[in-house]
Design a protein around this motif. Structure first.
Motif, short mmCIF file in Angstrom:
data_model
loop_
_atom_site.label_atom_id
_atom_site.label_comp_id
_atom_site.label_asym_id
_atom_site.label_seq_id
_atom_site.Cartn_x
_atom_site.Cartn_y
_atom_site.Cartn_z
N LEU A 172 45.46 32.33 57.47
CA LEU A 172 45.88 32.44 56.07
C LEU A 172 44.82 31.88 55.12
N PHE A 173 44.36 30.67 55.42
CA PHE A 173 43.34 30.02 54.61
C PHE A 173 42.09 30.89 54.52
N GLY A 174 41.63 31.34 55.70
CA GLY A 174 40.38 32.10 55.76
C GLY A 174 40.52 33.40 54.98
N GLY A 175 41.58 34.14 55.27
CA GLY A 175 41.79 35.41 54.57
C GLY A 175 41.94 35.19 53.07
N GLY A 176 42.73 34.18 52.70
CA GLY A 176 42.99 33.90 51.29
C GLY A 176 41.73 33.50 50.55
N LEU A 177 40.92 32.65 51.20
CA LEU A 177 39.69 32.19 50.54
C LEU A 177 38.74 33.35 50.26
N VAL A 178 38.59 34.25 51.26
CA VAL A 178 37.69 35.37 51.07
C VAL A 178 38.24 36.31 49.99
N LEU A 179 39.55 36.52 50.01
CA LEU A 179 40.17 37.33 48.95
C LEU A 179 39.86 36.75 47.58
N LEU A 180 40.06 35.45 47.47
CA LEU A 180 39.84 34.78 46.18
C LEU A 180 38.39 34.92 45.73
N CYS A 181 37.47 34.67 46.68
CA CYS A 181 36.05 34.78 46.32
C CYS A 181 35.70 36.21 45.92
N ASP A 182 36.30 37.17 46.60
CA ASP A 182 36.02 38.56 46.26
C ASP A 182 36.55 38.89 44.86
N ILE A 183 37.74 38.39 44.56
CA ILE A 183 38.31 38.64 43.23
C ILE A 183 37.42 38.02 42.15
N ILE A 184 36.95 36.78 42.42
CA ILE A 184 36.04 36.15 41.47
C ILE A 184 34.79 37.01 41.31
N VAL A 239 48.84 34.22 49.49
CA VAL A 239 47.90 35.21 50.02
C VAL A 239 48.36 36.62 49.66
N ILE A 240 49.67 36.87 49.72
CA ILE A 240 50.17 38.19 49.33
C ILE A 240 49.85 38.45 47.87
N GLY A 241 50.06 37.41 47.05
CA GLY A 241 49.74 37.55 45.63
C GLY A 241 48.28 37.91 45.42
N LEU A 242 47.39 37.20 46.13
CA LEU A 242 45.97 37.49 46.02
C LEU A 242 45.68 38.92 46.46
N ALA A 243 46.35 39.34 47.53
CA ALA A 243 46.13 40.69 48.04
C ALA A 243 46.52 41.72 46.98
N VAL A 244 47.64 41.48 46.32
CA VAL A 244 48.10 42.42 45.29
C VAL A 244 47.09 42.48 44.14
N ILE A 245 46.61 41.28 43.72
CA ILE A 245 45.60 41.26 42.67
C ILE A 245 44.39 42.07 43.10
N SER A 246 43.96 41.82 44.35
CA SER A 246 42.79 42.52 44.87
C SER A 246 43.00 44.03 44.88
N LEU A 247 44.25 44.45 45.10
CA LEU A 247 44.52 45.90 45.14
C LEU A 247 44.41 46.53 43.76
N PHE A 248 44.72 45.76 42.72
CA PHE A 248 44.84 46.37 41.41
C PHE A 248 43.73 46.03 40.41
N ILE A 249 42.70 45.28 40.87
CA ILE A 249 41.57 45.10 39.95
C ILE A 249 40.39 45.91 40.45
N GLY A 250 39.45 46.15 39.54
CA GLY A 250 38.26 46.88 39.95
C GLY A 250 37.83 47.86 38.88
N ALA A 251 36.75 48.56 39.20
CA ALA A 251 36.12 49.42 38.20
C ALA A 251 37.07 50.50 37.67
N GLY A 252 37.79 51.15 38.56
CA GLY A 252 38.76 52.13 38.10
C GLY A 252 40.08 51.43 37.80
#
Lengths: 251, 318, 323
Positions: free
Chosen positions: B271-283, B13-26
């Motif tokens: 953890l599951f819930g937060g992680g799943l939403v993070l993953l779906c958001d990254i996708i 989940v931490i890994g997903l959070a880091v990815i989520s922090l560093f991807i995006g339009a900018g």
């Protein structure tokens, strides 16, 4: 002592219980028998505060069950209803552990763990303690519920048809275990039971109900008479002596 | 062994959070954060709130699904499926019509009140059902939700608010910025509260008779659970939108793996819930880059597939 | 309407009564608020009227057949996900035409292509489900509803992948609308619907036997499997027509079919089918007239039907439980 004082309960216009008066003394096994619809389960539910009576009072050790705080009562009296289909997946040990909830509200201490282990051992469940309830057979599951009730360690144990869904072997061992709990642990056990022969062999007192009223109360020797049982069940019943026990024959 | 898995899950989940922090339009790299104050500002104004919001909303919706399942003793219900979130949307619409200038806080309160009323209605109806099939209860819930959202749509159309209501509901995290998501901390608090009452919910999940027998105040736990569900539902709808299926699949999967002793499984569910939403958001953020596809759309597909698998399991179990 | 009077009537008379009512609705719909360019308005209304009659026919026939073959009164093609499946197929077809540069094949070519795919997929997906119906109706229903949600979500996803910035346009297609259909498509639909209607009508007595349930139908010498296949194909075509013309209309079929059961006073399909059809016409044409011209809320009819249908569904489920 459980005092049942003038209890009435009605659904819409029909009385399920009508001015029931009875006293269940401390110690031993008391069986409540009677035909379908006699009000046995309703009475048990009212004694255990699962149902509220329309009229009358039930006192357990002089505590009015309707007004005493529920968590206090939970240390005096425990009850097991007949349908126990849980959707939750708990292990046997977790379920039995909830028997200690009235005392420690979920924060289990070493004394609790010892009692849980004892209760599991008492009903021969130690080897299944980490199994989920839905992975057990019907008989094992029923034993797990009873273990939880024993773990609650109350003076009074109320069981609604504990032999439901058990085969012959498990029925006998269940009754033996309850007998043992009454004799060795000094519990007062109250059962609603359909099989009058089990009631005859294992109980100290029989309470017979019919149409919402208590019609007879006495020792098995008093109640297990042809005339009395025929009056209760409205069907021909003979009593035979088998191995020194009163056995009803009604087939 | 289990704690090892748990650590692995946290790291994921931490890994997903880091990815989520560093991807995006900018484009932002960790090095920029050090050197460039501007980028640091953007980072804390939009990326951090978004990631926090994803984690909070995901775990809270999963927990409220779990609580609902325990209180109804039914494995196939969850707030977006039985009318809770639909009622919250109706409340939101009422506020948009009668008090369009109201603060987001008062909108949230009204949405939560409506969510509570809707959930209560569902629970009352489901009480009436003498259980023949466990699927009956969710089916009625689904239809109740459909009826409520038909009412909402009708009035939204009448007041010409369909577009803006759709915007609110779409389950989209792209609008999450500093200053617009802080209510979700409240959701985090509610989730924590639910964790503290874990034992009580476990017991309530075993039924009224069981609860009374061991001296639990069943009504109070029901009321507490209902309040938590409604507040979480209301706040998440107002701040984020609808997150479909989450409350259903996460508790069910965790239950299959670890059972239902809530005190033990609550961290897993969060953890599951937060992680799943993070993953779906990254996708959703990467699949059609630079456009964003809302989390709710991805969750709708993923959730429906997982739900069908769960139903299939049930079929073989019978 | 005097219910007591209707209840004395025989089934054919009830049918005539409904037909008169439907005709009144049509007349009112065509003539109300006629102002301005009368010729233009009448032509416009005729197309809409034709569309509504087509949709009523499709919803009535597909739902009744579906319920007959599944032998219960709760399942409908829309609830079981056939309608969302068609929308998904439409989306996928557009997705490939747009991205692969398949030459434009015309509205009708596209429609035929989509309907064929729908028939294939629904046979593949649903024939197996029906054999398990007897064991667990609610499970099948749940699977159907969730399948529907999956198809909807998936189309939504594809639509966003195609036109990420214009999702507002797509969102307006959650409910049916009576304005968009092309004349060519309507005419093609009329032809197909009439063909389907003829096939249906010739099978009407077989439906009565199928309504007795699978075991009885087999006992009376009906090839159950073949009947299921035929009916599923017919249902798919009808659903395809209705969805292509106006979009999703989830509860219309449930509503008119269940009303037909109680109003027609018969369980024979020669009465049930026309009764449900006429009820559909009355609902759509009458409802549209009242909402558009009297209450000035055009476009809300499908939502009202959704609302009433949802309530009816809850009622039906609860009734089944309490019985």
């Amino acid at each position: 002592m459980i005092e049942i004082d003038n209890i009435s309960k009605q659904y819409q216009t029909t009385f399920v219980l009508k001015n029931v008066n009875a006293t269940i003394t401390k110690g031993g096994i008391t069986s409540i028998i009677g035909p379908n619809g006699a009000g046995k389960s309703t009475l048990l539910s009212i004694i255990s505060r699962l149902l509220i009576a329309d009229e009358g009072v039930v006192r357990v050790n002089n505590l009015d069950v309707a007004t005493t705080p529920s968590d206090k009562l939970a240390t005096y009296l425990s009850v097991l209803r007949q349908e126990n289909r849980y959707t939750s997946r708990l292990t046997v040990q977790e379920l039995v552990g909830f028997g200690r909830y009235p005392y420690t509200k979920g924060r289990l201490n070493s004394d609790d763990h010892r009692r849980i282990a004892e209760a599991l051992d008492y009903l021969n469940l130690t080897e299944f303690k980490d199994r989920f309830l839905d992975e057990l057979s019907g008989g094992q599951r029923q034993r797990a519920y009873v273990a939880m009730i024993l773990c609650q360690d109350t003076e009074y144990v109320l069981l609604d048809e504990p032999l439901n869904n058990l085969d012959m072997k498990h029925s006998v061992s269940m009754m033996k275990q309850l007998r043992k709990a009454a004799d060795e642990l000094g519990k007062t056990v109250v059962l609603v039971i359909h099989d009058i022969n089990f009631a005859s062999v294992y109980s100290d007192t029989i309470l017979a109900m019919k149409k919402g009223e208590v019609v007879y109360q006495g020792t098995p020797d008093d109640i297990m008479r042809s005339s009395i049982l025929e009056d209760i069940f409205d069907t021909p019943i003979k009593i035979e002596q088998v191995c020194g026990q009163n056995i009803a024959v009604y087939y | 062994m289990k704690s090892l898995y748990f650590i692995a899950a946290i790291l994921t989940v931490i890994g997903l959070a880091v990815i989520s922090l560093f991807i995006g339009a900018g484009h932002i790299t960790p090095a920029d954060l050090y050197s460039n104050e501007n980028i640091r500002d953007i980072f804390f104004a939009s990326r951090v709130p978004r990631t926090v919001a994803l984690l909070f909303a995901g775990s809270a919706m999963s927990v409220s699904g779990l609580i609902m399942q325990l209180l109804t003793q039914n494995r196939f219900v969850e707030p977006t499926l039985v009318g809770t979130t639909q009622s919250a949307s109706l409340g939101l619409l009422v506020m948009m019509v009668f008090a369009p200038a109201a603060s987001i806080m008062s909108k949230m309160v009204v949405a939560s009140l409506f969510a509570m009323a809707g959930t209560l209605l569902f629970m009352l109806i489901s009480r009436k059902i003498v259980l023949k099939s466990t699927l009956m209860v969710p089916l009625i819930g689904i239809m109740l939700g459909a009826v409520i959202s038909a009412i909402t749509t009708f009035f939204a159309m009448y007041f010409d608010l369909l577009q803006s209501l759709g915007g609110w509901e779409s389950g989209d995290f792209s609008g999450i910025l500093r200053g617009r998501y802080e209510l979700l901390w409240l959701v985090g608090g509610l989730t924590l509260l639910a964790c503290f009452c874990a034992d009580q919910f476990t017991i309530a999940g075993l039924g009224r008779d069981f609860s009374i027998n061991i001296g639990l105040n069943y009504r109070r736990v029901m009321l507490l659970g209902l309040t938590v569900i409604a507040l979480i539902g209301g706040i998440v709808v107002v701040v984020v939108g609808v997150l479909p299926f989450l409350g259903l699949i996460v508790p069910n999967i965790v239950s299959l793996l670890f059972g239902d002793n809530i005190r033990k499984t609550m961290p897993w569910i969060c953890l599951f819930g937060g992680g799943l939403v993070l993953l779906c958001d990254i996708i959703g953020r990467t699949i059609r880059y630079p456009f964003e596809i809302p989390v709710s759309v991805i969750l709708g597909v993923v959730g429906a597939v997982l739900f069908l698998i769960l139903l299939n399991r049930k079929r073989y179990a019978n | 309407m005097q219910i007591e009077q209707i209840s004395h009537l025989s089934s054919p008379k009830r049918l005539i009564f409904l037909a008169i009512l439907a005709l009144c609705c049509i007349l009112f719909f065509m003539t109300i608020n006629l102002k301005g360019n009368i010729h233009y308005i009448l032509v416009d209304r005729s197309w809409i009227l034709l569309t509504m009659i087509l949709v009523a026919f499709c919803a009535a026939a597909s739902t009744l057949l579906f319920q007959t073959v599944t032998n219960n009164r709760i399942l409908t093609p829309a609830l079981m996900g056939i309608e969302p499946l068609f929308i998904l197929i439409q989306t996928v077809v557009v997705f490939f035409i747009d991205s692969q540069g398949i030459p434009f094949i015309g509205t009708i070519g596209k429609f035929i292509c989509e309907s064929t795919l729908l028939i294939l997929f629904s046979l593949f997906l649903y024939r197996g489900l029906f054999t398990r119906l007897k064991q667990n109706l609610y499970l099948v229903l749940m699977i159907g509803i969730i399948l529907g949600t999956l198809f909807r979500s998936f189309s939504n996803l594809l639509q966003r992948l195609m036109t990420p910035s214009e999702f507002a346009i797509i969102q307006s297609r959650i409910f049916a609308t009576f304005t968009q259909a092309e004349p060519a498509l309507i005419i093609a639909s009329v032809v197909i619907a009439i063909a389907a209607g003829i096939i249906l009508w010739r099978m009407r007595f077989r439906f009565d036997v199928l309504a007795l349930g699978r075991d009885n139908a087999i006992n009376l010498g009906i090839s159950y499997r073949r009947s299921v296949t035929t009916i599923l194909m017919l249902v798919s075509i009808l659903v395809a027509i209705s969805t292509a013309l106006v979009g999703p209309f989830t509860f219309l079929g449930l509503l008119i079919a269940n009303l037909a059961y109680s109003i027609s006073g018969s369980s024979q399909h020669r009465y049930l089918l026309p009764t449900a059809f006429l009820l559909g016409v009355i609902f759509l044409v009458g409802g549209q007239m009242v909402l558009q011209h009297l209450l000035n809320m055009s476009g809300t009819l499908p939502i009202v039907v959704e609302f009433i249908g949802g309530l009816l569904f809850i009622f039906l489920l609860l009734k089944k439980v309490t019985m």
